[in-house]
Structures are given as C-alpha cells and as structure tokens.
Design a protein around this motif. Structure first.
Motif, PDB file in Angstrom:
ATOM      1  N   THR A 273      56.333  37.643  28.493  1.00 53.56           N
ATOM      2  CA  THR A 273      56.069  36.988  29.889  1.00 53.56           C
ATOM      3  C   THR A 273      54.449  35.790  29.406  1.00 53.56           C
ATOM      4  OG1 THR A 273      53.771  38.543  29.156  1.00 53.56           O
ATOM      5  CG2 THR A 273      55.643  38.868  31.278  1.00 53.56           C
ATOM      6  N   LYS A 274      53.749  34.794  30.021  1.00 53.75           N
ATOM      7  CA  LYS A 274      53.314  34.065  29.719  1.00 53.75           C
ATOM      8  C   LYS A 274      52.001  34.786  28.816  1.00 53.75           C
ATOM      9  CE  LYS A 274      54.256  30.338  33.036  1.00 53.75           C
ATOM     10  NZ  LYS A 274      53.327  29.707  33.560  1.00 53.75           N
ATOM     11  N   LYS A 275      51.695  35.908  29.689  1.00 52.18           N
ATOM     12  CA  LYS A 275      50.340  36.876  28.909  1.00 52.18           C
ATOM     13  C   LYS A 275      50.369  37.489  27.805  1.00 52.18           C
ATOM     14  CE  LYS A 275      47.428  40.429  29.623  1.00 52.18           C
ATOM     15  NZ  LYS A 275      47.033  40.576  28.658  1.00 52.18           N
ATOM     16  N   LYS A 276      51.641  37.726  27.577  1.00 55.25           N
ATOM     17  CA  LYS A 276      52.259  37.800  26.399  1.00 55.25           C
ATOM     18  C   LYS A 276      52.617  37.360  24.366  1.00 55.25           C
ATOM     19  CE  LYS A 276      55.511  41.026  23.635  1.00 55.25           C
ATOM     20  NZ  LYS A 276      54.952  41.994  23.081  1.00 55.25           N
TER      21      LYS A 276
ATOM     22  N   SER B 142      50.949  34.053  25.451  1.00 56.23           N
ATOM     23  CA  SER B 142      49.865  33.890  24.853  1.00 56.23           C
ATOM     24  C   SER B 142      49.241  34.253  23.687  1.00 56.23           C
ATOM     25  CB  SER B 142      49.389  33.514  26.120  1.00 56.23           C
ATOM     26  OG  SER B 142      48.203  34.450  26.526  1.00 56.23           O
ATOM     27  N   GLU B 143      48.609  35.646  23.493  1.00 54.71           N
ATOM     28  CA  GLU B 143      47.963  36.529  22.809  1.00 54.71           C
ATOM     29  C   GLU B 143      48.929  36.523  21.553  1.00 54.71           C
ATOM     30  OE1 GLU B 143      49.022  40.229  24.991  1.00 54.71           O
ATOM     31  OE2 GLU B 143      46.666  40.385  26.288  1.00 54.71           O
TER      32      GLU B 143
ATOM     33  N   THR C  45      48.342  32.966  20.308  1.00 58.09           N
ATOM     34  CA  THR C  45      46.589  32.638  19.280  1.00 58.09           C
ATOM     35  C   THR C  45      46.366  32.716  18.478  1.00 58.09           C
ATOM     36  OG1 THR C  45      45.922  32.023  21.996  1.00 58.09           O
ATOM     37  CG2 THR C  45      44.415  33.196  20.393  1.00 58.09           C
TER      38      THR C  45
ATOM     39  N   GLY D 264      41.793  27.898  30.202  1.00 56.09           N
ATOM     40  CA  GLY D 264      41.594  28.692  28.989  1.00 56.09           C
ATOM     41  C   GLY D 264      41.945  28.317  27.322  1.00 56.09           C
TER      42      GLY D 264
ATOM     43  N   SER E 166      54.727  27.831  28.588  1.00 55.54           N
ATOM     44  CA  SER E 166      55.434  28.018  29.798  1.00 55.54           C
ATOM     45  C   SER E 166      57.225  27.725  29.280  1.00 55.54           C
ATOM     46  CB  SER E 166      55.650  27.023  31.075  1.00 55.54           C
ATOM     47  OG  SER E 166      54.955  27.447  31.662  1.00 55.54           O
TER      48      SER E 166
ATOM     49  N   ALA F 115      57.580  31.186  26.616  1.00 54.89           N
ATOM     50  CA  ALA F 115      57.502  32.178  27.532  1.00 54.89           C
ATOM     51  C   ALA F 115      58.958  32.471  27.746  1.00 54.89           C
ATOM     52  CB  ALA F 115      56.528  32.083  28.348  1.00 54.89           C
TER      53      ALA F 115
ATOM     54  N   MET G  52      44.228  33.994  30.475  1.00 53.34           N
ATOM     55  CA  MET G  52      44.735  33.984  28.796  1.00 53.34           C
ATOM     56  C   MET G  52      44.092  33.056  27.846  1.00 53.34           C
ATOM     57  SD  MET G  52      48.764  33.042  30.064  1.00 53.34           S
ATOM     58  CE  MET G  52      48.290  31.768  30.906  1.00 53.34           C
ATOM     59  N   LYS G  53      43.816  32.778  26.796  1.00 48.05           N
ATOM     60  CA  LYS G  53      43.427  32.849  25.666  1.00 48.05           C
ATOM     61  C   LYS G  53      44.008  31.368  25.201  1.00 48.05           C
ATOM     62  CE  LYS G  53      39.281  35.178  25.874  1.00 48.05           C
ATOM     63  NZ  LYS G  53      38.305  36.128  25.202  1.00 48.05           N
TER      64      LYS G  53
END
Length: 254
Positions: free
Chosen positions: A234-237, A239-240, A243, A27, A225, A228, A1-2
């Motif tokens: 999700t944390k990934k979504k 984060s994207e 950002t 990250g 967190s 999300a 993750m960025k």
C-alpha cells in the motif's frame, strides 16, 4: 501520509513559494535541497530555510556535481564544503558521469572526476555525513570508490545501473532513491524491484523533466505510487517506511 523528497534542486524552481504550498498540501513534510556547485550550495545553506512552512522543513546538502567541474574553482569550492559540512545534512550532489559529453571519450577527464569524487567522499566521512550520489554510466566505479573511502551512509540517486553494482551497494547497506521515472523506466524499475524497501528513499530531482513535465516536490507522490506498485504494498506502508528511511539516513528531525 507523511513524505520526504530526499533529492531536489529547489533554487531552480521558478515559483518556489507556490511549489512549497502544493507540496505541503500533499503531505510532504521535508525536502533535502542539493548543492551542485558553490552558488547552489550557498543557496541551500543560507536561503532555502526562508521557504519552510510550519509543517514542511527544508534541509541543505552541499556538493560539486560532476557536470559543474568545468566552471568550478575546485580548490576553493572543496575548501568551502570542508568548512561548511557541519551545517549540511549531507554531501551532495556528488559523483561520476561517464556519459556526460565532455568526458565520454576522455580518460583524463574521467580520472579528474574520480579524484574530485574521492575528495568529497573523504569530507563526508570525516564529518560523519551521508552522501547523495550521481552515478550515470559509472555505477560500479561509484559503488567501489564509496566503499573504498569508507563512507557509512550513501544514497545512489535515481539508480539505473546493472544488478551487480546494485547488489554490491546493497551488501554494504547503501540505499537507492526512486524518482517519478520509476513509472516507466525499465532500468529504474528493475533496480527498485530488486531493492528491499528498507533501502529505498523517495525523491523528485526537481525541477528535472519527466516525459515533458517539469517535476516539483509534490510529485514525490508519483515516486511513491511507482514503488508501491512495484513492491505490491500500500502507499501508506511505503510512505511510512521510506520516511523512516529518510530519518535514519539523513538524521533529520521530522
């Protein structure tokens, strides 16, 4: 993750080198460090980049926090911000604070805060810069004055205000930012829950204390967190999306 920490006060961190290393390991790819007076704005412009790493960039914002008014030479500090706005990615931290002890029951001092806020917003508008806004106890005034001046991009940092103010700022395309307090603050959680993800950024407000723990940029993971969880994503979504929001709002190259 960025991840991007869109609101920190890096000059106040005790061991900044170590904090940056921890953030990089988690990250975080960018941090926006806020100016709250002349000294911190100078630091943001001239010193903060010394702490960058190969994979983590630091961007300066300059401003006058409402708490700094009593110790600021306002005419000189405004001139400095006007002359250096082109060097910053944002004007901030600026805004209003009606709960601050020195203005709580003083209408004259509240009006002086509003005058300064308008002046800083005008500098942002004239230079095409976004703003990072402190709005504690003055949520609707901050929203309405920002709209009145015509600033195009605004982030209401750590927003805990009422739903009518939130709706109005969102209707104008403005954003709010989530802090680690989103894990427990009823008002902050409500604001995030009722804000579309495309209008949410992440931040830490480092080195403020959250339930006794001093924040640092790596703690933007706690903000992530909470968002999300509140959004059921999700944390990934998150984060994207957050950002990308940071890129869009602040125009940063990451």
């Amino acid at each position: 993750m960025k991840l991007v920490d869109t609101h920190a006060h890096l000059e106040d961190l005790e061991n900044l080198d170590a904090a940056i290393r921890r953030a990089e390991a988690e990250g975080i790819i960018a941090i926006i460090t806020m100016g709250s007076d002349l000294e911190s704005s100078l630091w943001a412009l001239n010193e903060s980049q010394r702490y960058e790493t190969e994979s983590l960039k630091i961007y300066p914002a300059i401003g006058i926090h409402p708490w700094s008014m009593a110790t600021s030479n306002l005419s000189e500090d405004l001139k400095f911000i006007e002359e250096n706005a082109h060097r910053a990615v944002a004007i901030g931290e600026i805004g209003l604070d009606y709960w601050y002890r020195e203005v709580r029951k003083n209408p004259e001092k509240k009006e002086k805060q509003r005058e300064l806020f308008r002046s800083l917003l005008k500098i942002a508008k004239e230079n095409g810069k976004p703003v990072s806004i402190h709005s504690r106890g003055a949520w609707m005034d901050c929203v309405e004055i920002t709209i009145e001046v015509g600033v195009q991009k605004a982030v209401f940092h750590w927003f805990t205000g009422p739903q009518d103010a939130l709706k109005k700022l969102l209707d104008h395309g403005y954003c709010i930012s989530a802090t680690p307090a989103a894990n427990y603050s009823k008002e902050h959680r409500a604001a995030i829950r009722n804000t579309p993800v495309e209008n949410i950024l992440l931040e830490t407000d480092s080195p403020v204390s959250y339930r006794g723990e001093m924040a640092e940029p790596a703690h933007v993971l706690k903000s992530l967190s909470a968002v999300a969880e509140l959004k059921g994503e999700t944390k990934k979504k998150i984060s994207e999306e957050t950002t990308e929001n940071a890129r869009r709002v602040f125009g940063i190259q990451i």
